[in-house]
Motif scaffolding. Structure first.
Motif, PDB file in Angstrom:
ATOM      1  N   LEU A   1       0.523  -0.873  -0.083  1.00 23.90           N
ATOM      2  CA  LEU A   1       0.153   0.364   0.094  1.00 23.90           C
ATOM      3  C   LEU A   1       1.003   1.204   0.202  1.00 23.90           C
ATOM      4  N   ARG A   2       0.434   1.834  -0.730  1.00 23.08           N
ATOM      5  CA  ARG A   2       0.897   3.119  -0.571  1.00 23.08           C
ATOM      6  C   ARG A   2       0.641   4.141   0.203  1.00 23.08           C
ATOM      7  N   TRP A   3      -0.460   4.076   1.139  1.00 20.07           N
ATOM      8  CA  TRP A   3      -1.227   4.804   1.954  1.00 20.07           C
ATOM      9  C   TRP A   3      -0.500   4.013   3.469  1.00 20.07           C
ATOM     10  N   SER A   4      -1.016   4.966   4.525  1.00 19.19           N
ATOM     11  CA  SER A   4      -0.895   4.143   6.079  1.00 19.19           C
ATOM     12  C   SER A   4      -1.365   5.115   6.950  1.00 19.19           C
ATOM     13  N   ALA A   5      -1.230   4.777   8.447  1.00 17.89           N
ATOM     14  CA  ALA A   5      -2.609   5.140   9.250  1.00 17.89           C
ATOM     15  C   ALA A   5      -1.551   5.157  10.789  1.00 17.89           C
ATOM     16  N   ALA A   6      -1.406   6.136  11.120  1.00 14.66           N
ATOM     17  CA  ALA A   6      -1.105   5.953  12.914  1.00 14.66           C
ATOM     18  C   ALA A   6      -1.984   6.917  13.791  1.00 14.66           C
ATOM     19  N   LEU A   7      -2.612   6.195  14.796  1.00 13.72           N
ATOM     20  CA  LEU A   7      -3.456   7.301  15.402  1.00 13.72           C
ATOM     21  C   LEU A   7      -2.137   7.797  16.487  1.00 13.72           C
ATOM     22  N   ASP A   8      -2.732   9.116  16.666  1.00 17.82           N
ATOM     23  CA  ASP A   8      -2.150  10.166  17.242  1.00 17.82           C
ATOM     24  C   ASP A   8      -3.027  10.852  18.162  1.00 17.82           C
ATOM     25  N   ASP A   9      -2.830  10.880  19.108  1.00 20.36           N
ATOM     26  CA  ASP A   9      -3.373  11.696  19.956  1.00 20.36           C
ATOM     27  C   ASP A   9      -4.932  12.419  19.310  1.00 20.36           C
ATOM     28  N   GLY A  10      -5.531  11.651  19.456  1.00 20.87           N
ATOM     29  CA  GLY A  10      -7.074  12.783  19.204  1.00 20.87           C
ATOM     30  C   GLY A  10      -7.475  12.718  17.753  1.00 20.87           C
ATOM     31  N   ARG A  11      -5.985  12.279  16.987  1.00 19.73           N
ATOM     32  CA  ARG A  11      -6.224  12.396  15.305  1.00 19.73           C
ATOM     33  C   ARG A  11      -5.239  10.732  14.855  1.00 19.73           C
ATOM     34  N   VAL A  12      -5.727  11.148  13.183  1.00 18.01           N
ATOM     35  CA  VAL A  12      -5.287   9.571  13.102  1.00 18.01           C
ATOM     36  C   VAL A  12      -4.224  10.075  12.042  1.00 18.01           C
ATOM     37  N   ALA A  13      -2.617   9.958  11.508  1.00 16.55           N
ATOM     38  CA  ALA A  13      -2.035  10.700  11.116  1.00 16.55           C
ATOM     39  C   ALA A  13      -1.962   9.037   9.740  1.00 16.55           C
ATOM     40  N   ILE A  14      -2.089  10.545   8.414  1.00 19.36           N
ATOM     41  CA  ILE A  14      -2.403   9.551   8.018  1.00 19.36           C
ATOM     42  C   ILE A  14      -1.107  10.078   6.587  1.00 19.36           C
ATOM     43  N   TYR A  15      -0.800   9.044   5.471  1.00 16.92           N
ATOM     44  CA  TYR A  15       1.120   9.018   4.669  1.00 16.92           C
ATOM     45  C   TYR A  15       0.768   8.024   3.796  1.00 16.92           C
ATOM     46  N   LEU A  16       1.428   9.078   2.985  1.00 13.39           N
ATOM     47  CA  LEU A  16       1.169   8.849   1.963  1.00 13.39           C
ATOM     48  C   LEU A  16       3.096   8.989   0.932  1.00 13.39           C
ATOM     49  N   ASP A  17       3.121   7.168   0.850  1.00 11.64           N
ATOM     50  CA  ASP A  17       4.935   7.100   0.666  1.00 11.64           C
ATOM     51  C   ASP A  17       5.583   7.240   1.409  1.00 11.64           C
ATOM     52  N   GLY A  18       5.365   7.507   2.707  1.00  9.03           N
ATOM     53  CA  GLY A  18       6.061   7.645   4.129  1.00  9.03           C
ATOM     54  C   GLY A  18       6.193   9.242   4.486  1.00  9.03           C
ATOM     55  N   ASN A  19       5.467  10.087   4.109  1.00  8.28           N
ATOM     56  CA  ASN A  19       5.281  11.012   4.112  1.00  8.28           C
ATOM     57  C   ASN A  19       3.515  11.966   4.845  1.00  8.28           C
ATOM     58  N   LEU A  20       3.960  12.284   5.712  1.00 10.67           N
ATOM     59  CA  LEU A  20       2.466  13.225   6.563  1.00 10.67           C
ATOM     60  C   LEU A  20       1.815  13.854   5.587  1.00 10.67           C
ATOM     61  N   ASN A  21       0.757  13.512   5.158  1.00  8.93           N
ATOM     62  CA  ASN A  21      -0.067  13.440   4.273  1.00  8.93           C
ATOM     63  C   ASN A  21      -1.199  14.762   4.677  1.00  8.93           C
ATOM     64  N   GLY A  22      -1.582  14.282   6.386  1.00  9.22           N
ATOM     65  CA  GLY A  22      -2.575  15.021   6.717  1.00  9.22           C
ATOM     66  C   GLY A  22      -3.411  14.518   7.617  1.00  9.22           C
ATOM     67  N   TYR A  23      -4.772  14.643   8.885  1.00  9.77           N
ATOM     68  CA  TYR A  23      -5.158  14.386   9.883  1.00  9.77           C
ATOM     69  C   TYR A  23      -6.450  13.594   9.780  1.00  9.77           C
ATOM     70  N   TYR A  24      -6.993  13.072  10.111  1.00 16.61           N
ATOM     71  CA  TYR A  24      -8.517  12.437  10.152  1.00 16.61           C
ATOM     72  C   TYR A  24      -8.759  12.484  11.867  1.00 16.61           C
ATOM     73  N   GLU A  25      -9.660  14.224  11.930  1.00 14.37           N
ATOM     74  CA  GLU A  25      -9.723  13.914  13.768  1.00 14.37           C
ATOM     75  C   GLU A  25     -11.115  13.251  13.908  1.00 14.37           C
ATOM     76  N   LEU A  26     -10.575  12.824  15.175  1.00 16.60           N
ATOM     77  CA  LEU A  26     -11.312  11.463  16.033  1.00 16.60           C
ATOM     78  C   LEU A  26     -12.689  12.354  16.676  1.00 16.60           C
ATOM     79  N   ILE A  27     -13.541  11.850  17.447  1.00 15.94           N
ATOM     80  CA  ILE A  27     -14.835  12.333  17.593  1.00 15.94           C
ATOM     81  C   ILE A  27     -14.433  11.969  19.172  1.00 15.94           C
ATOM     82  N   LYS A  28     -14.469  13.185  19.816  1.00 17.51           N
ATOM     83  CA  LYS A  28     -14.052  13.143  21.724  1.00 17.51           C
ATOM     84  C   LYS A  28     -14.871  12.410  22.266  1.00 17.51           C
ATOM     85  N   ASN A  29     -16.295  12.122  21.772  1.00 21.62           N
ATOM     86  CA  ASN A  29     -16.665  11.719  22.816  1.00 21.62           C
ATOM     87  C   ASN A  29     -17.666  11.044  22.475  1.00 21.62           C
ATOM     88  N   PRO A  30     -17.441  10.400  21.569  1.00 26.19           N
ATOM     89  CA  PRO A  30     -18.907   9.189  20.642  1.00 26.19           C
ATOM     90  C   PRO A  30     -19.460   8.396  21.593  1.00 26.19           C
TER      91      PRO A  30
END
Ligand SMILES: [Zn+2]
Length: 238
Positions: A1-30
């Motif tokens: 896969l070219r994309w990968s993900a890592a949980l990071d303090d309330g958000r998920v960091a998204i990497y493309l070819d190993g470089n940070l591409n953006g963050y998915y913001e998680l819901i704090k109190n679902p």
């Protein structure tokens, strides 16, 4: 896969070819029953759609359907219908969240995608290949967690939920899904979808799985629609 993900303090960091591409913001109190953010007093404003057939609903984050919100997660969810490769960051984020946060999904025996009807498939902009974005996501999650994917459900006719209110969604999803013979008997099912809005699709599907003998159903979706604006009236009606 070219994309990968890592949980990071309330958000998920998204990497493309190993470089940070953006963050998915998680819901704090679902809410555990529907994943929508709980009110400050701890209650859920969507209790009326909680289903006895779903033990849990988890999501990556809020999905903003309307134009002025173009956050990273909503953009990817929208693009999932145009580009097959967006299954990779979204699927990687789901796998990462299940491994590190929502571990009860690791007990599931199978991954079951919410089905689409053949005329509802999308066409990939680059390859022109026809695809079903939920099947594509489910296959990434299935491989990432080593849990088999089963096409246990069938959608009996095409149906669009967009621009429908909650009561229309409730009545029009009745008898829309059916469980196949080889379905989900004695299995704990991870039901998977890209977006949930009213929750009725997940509820109907989980009810069918239960009727077919599933031991339990938990749902995971990429995004829960932040519908406050468009549906405040139908919420008030209830
Ligand atoms: Zn809830």
């Amino acid at each position: 896969l070219r994309w990968s993900a890592a949980l990071d303090d309330g958000r998920v960091a998204i990497y493309l070819d190993g470089n940070l591409n953006g963050y998915y913001e998680l819901i704090k109190n679902p809410c555990a029953s529907c994943s929508y953010p709980l009110l400050s007093n701890g209650s859920c404003q969507r209790q009326f759609v909680h289903s006895p057939f779903l033990t849990k609903v988890c999501t990556i984050g809020l999905y903003y359907d309307y134009q002025e919100k173009t956050d990273y997660l909503s953009k990817h969810i929208n693009n999932l219908k145009k580009y097959i490769d967006k299954r990779e960051p979204l699927g990687a984020a789901m796998v990462e969240l299940i491994r590190r946060r929502d571990k009860e999904f690791l007990n599931c025996d199978c991954v079951v995608p919410v089905p689409q009807e053949a005329t509802e498939f999308h066409v990939d902009v680059d390859s022109k290949k026809e695809f079903n974005q939920v099947d594509e996501l489910a296959s990434i999650v299935s491989k990432g967690l080593n849990i088999p994917m089963i096409d246990a459900l069938v959608k009996l006719k095409p149906h669009k939920q967009k621009s429908k209110n909650f009561s229309q969604r409730g009545s029009e999803t009745k008898n829309l899904y059916r469980c196949r013979e080889h379905g989900a008997k004695n299995k704990t099912v991870m039901l998977l979808d890209d977006i949930t809005t009213s929750g009725y699709t997940l509820n109907r599907c989980s009810e069918e799985l239960h009727k077919a003998g599933a031991k339990g159903v938990m749902a995971f979706v990429c995004g829960i629609n932040h519908y406050e604006r468009e549906n405040s009236q139908s919420l008030a009606m209830k």
